[in-house]
Design a protein around this motif. Structure first.
Motif, PDB file in Angstrom:
ATOM      1  N   SER A   1       0.837  -1.206   0.000  1.00 16.66           N
ATOM      2  CA  SER A   1       0.000   0.000   0.000  1.00 16.66           C
ATOM      3  C   SER A   1       0.869   1.252   0.000  1.00 16.66           C
ATOM      4  O   SER A   1       0.567   2.230  -0.694  1.00 16.66           O
TER       5      SER A   1
ATOM      6  N   ALA B   1      -6.434   0.374   3.910  1.00 11.58           N
ATOM      7  CA  ALA B   1      -6.016   1.607   3.242  1.00 11.58           C
ATOM      8  C   ALA B   1      -6.811   2.799   3.744  1.00 11.58           C
ATOM      9  O   ALA B   1      -6.257   3.879   4.011  1.00 11.58           O
TER      10      ALA B   1
ATOM     11  N   LEU C   1      -5.933   4.993  -2.570  1.00 14.76           N
ATOM     12  CA  LEU C   1      -5.666   3.957  -3.553  1.00 14.76           C
ATOM     13  C   LEU C   1      -6.855   3.813  -4.498  1.00 14.76           C
ATOM     14  O   LEU C   1      -8.012   3.885  -4.072  1.00 14.76           O
TER      15      LEU C   1
ATOM     16  N   ILE D   1      -5.942  -1.420  -5.476  1.00 19.47           N
ATOM     17  CA  ILE D   1      -6.394  -2.333  -4.430  1.00 19.47           C
ATOM     18  C   ILE D   1      -6.441  -3.767  -4.951  1.00 19.47           C
ATOM     19  O   ILE D   1      -6.021  -4.713  -4.265  1.00 19.47           O
TER      20      ILE D   1
END
Length: 273
Positions: free
Chosen positions: A51, A193, A200, A205
């Protein structure tokens, strides 16, 4: 050795390390990943690192992600940590009340990962018996007795759970279940996230989720974790305490019926509701 009533492995922790933690200076943008051993901490760390890859402008694979296991003396260095750029990842198996006070004073965000204690115990047993340089157990029954008494490394799963459960509604704490990630990894990545404030896209993702499956991580375990990788990613199967149907894990292969009942009773005694 034992520190404040909890046993720790001498191959990884020392009293000097815990003394250093008392003066550790956390930052408000530190990311804390907390879990009992063998609950999926490497999985969660992997997801958070991917991430960050997709969040930090200019980050490349050659850039270091600044990460430390808080209580492990071979990594932890207060002086080295001070040089790390933000955000730093602080992973730990410590109880809530054993963490450095500066983490709470600076309101750092904390992700707490839990896993069914039956699968946790079986995974921990195999880890002890497979990995060189840490104590092994003569039998599953011997390990089970020690696990239930909390006389294994990092102490009692149930004490860890009780301690963290008191903070389940804290604004800076988010609880995640290993079983939920297993059931819907994409949803789990999205929730992580959002909690950490990462922007994102849906495509990012999905990519992170694909790269975070057990199979994908095991395929690269030698590259990411070296020789210990094959021990960390042994099977990756799960089972739940009750109710929800899911992939069955190792615990049914080792647990006697009386042991399963004993753990159910212990779980209800400590965490009913």
């Amino acid at each position: 050795f034992t520190h404040q009533g909890i046993p720790y492995p001498v191959t990884m922790c020392t009293s000097e390390t815990f003394q250093a933690l008392d003066t550790f200076e956390a930052r408000s943008d530190d990311i804390v990943l907390a879990s009992y051993p063998k609950c999926g901490s490497n999985w969660l760390l992997h997801i958070v690192i991917l991430s960050l890859e997709n969040t930090i402008n200019g980050w490349t694979k050659e850039s270091p992600i600044n990460f430390s296991y808080q209580e492990c003396n071979f990594i932890l260095s207060r002086f080295r940590m001070k040089q790390f750029s933000s955000p730093r990842i602080l992973a730990t198996h410590l109880h809530y009340d054993k963490l450095p006070g500066s983490i709470f004073e600076n309101n750092a965000k904390i992700l707490v990962l839990f896993r069914n204690p039956k699968d946790t115990a079986v995974s921990f047993f195999h880890f002890h018996n497979d990995v060189p340089d840490i104590p092994s157990y003569g039998s599953w029954d011997e390990f089970f007795r020690q696990f239930m008494k909390g006389q294994v490394s990092w102490g009692s799963y149930f004490d860890f759970a009780i301690n963290w459960n008191k903070h389940i509604d804290d604004a800076n704490v988010k609880f995640i279940l290993y079983e939920d990630l297993k059931e819907n990894l994409t949803s789990g990545v999205k929730q992580i996230a959002e909690f950490l404030g990462f922007s994102l896209t849906e495509e990012q993702i999905e990519t992170i989720s694909t790269r975070s499956t057990f199979q994908a991580m095991r395929a690269k375990s030698q590259e990411t974790h070296g020789a210990v990788g094959r021990f960390l990613f042994r099977k990756g199967k799960i089972a739940l305490v009750s109710g929800i149907s899911s992939e069955v894990g190792d615990w049914k292969n080792l647990f006697r019926e009386t042991q399963s009942q004993a753990m159910d009773e212990k779980f209800q005694e400590c965490l009913a509701g």
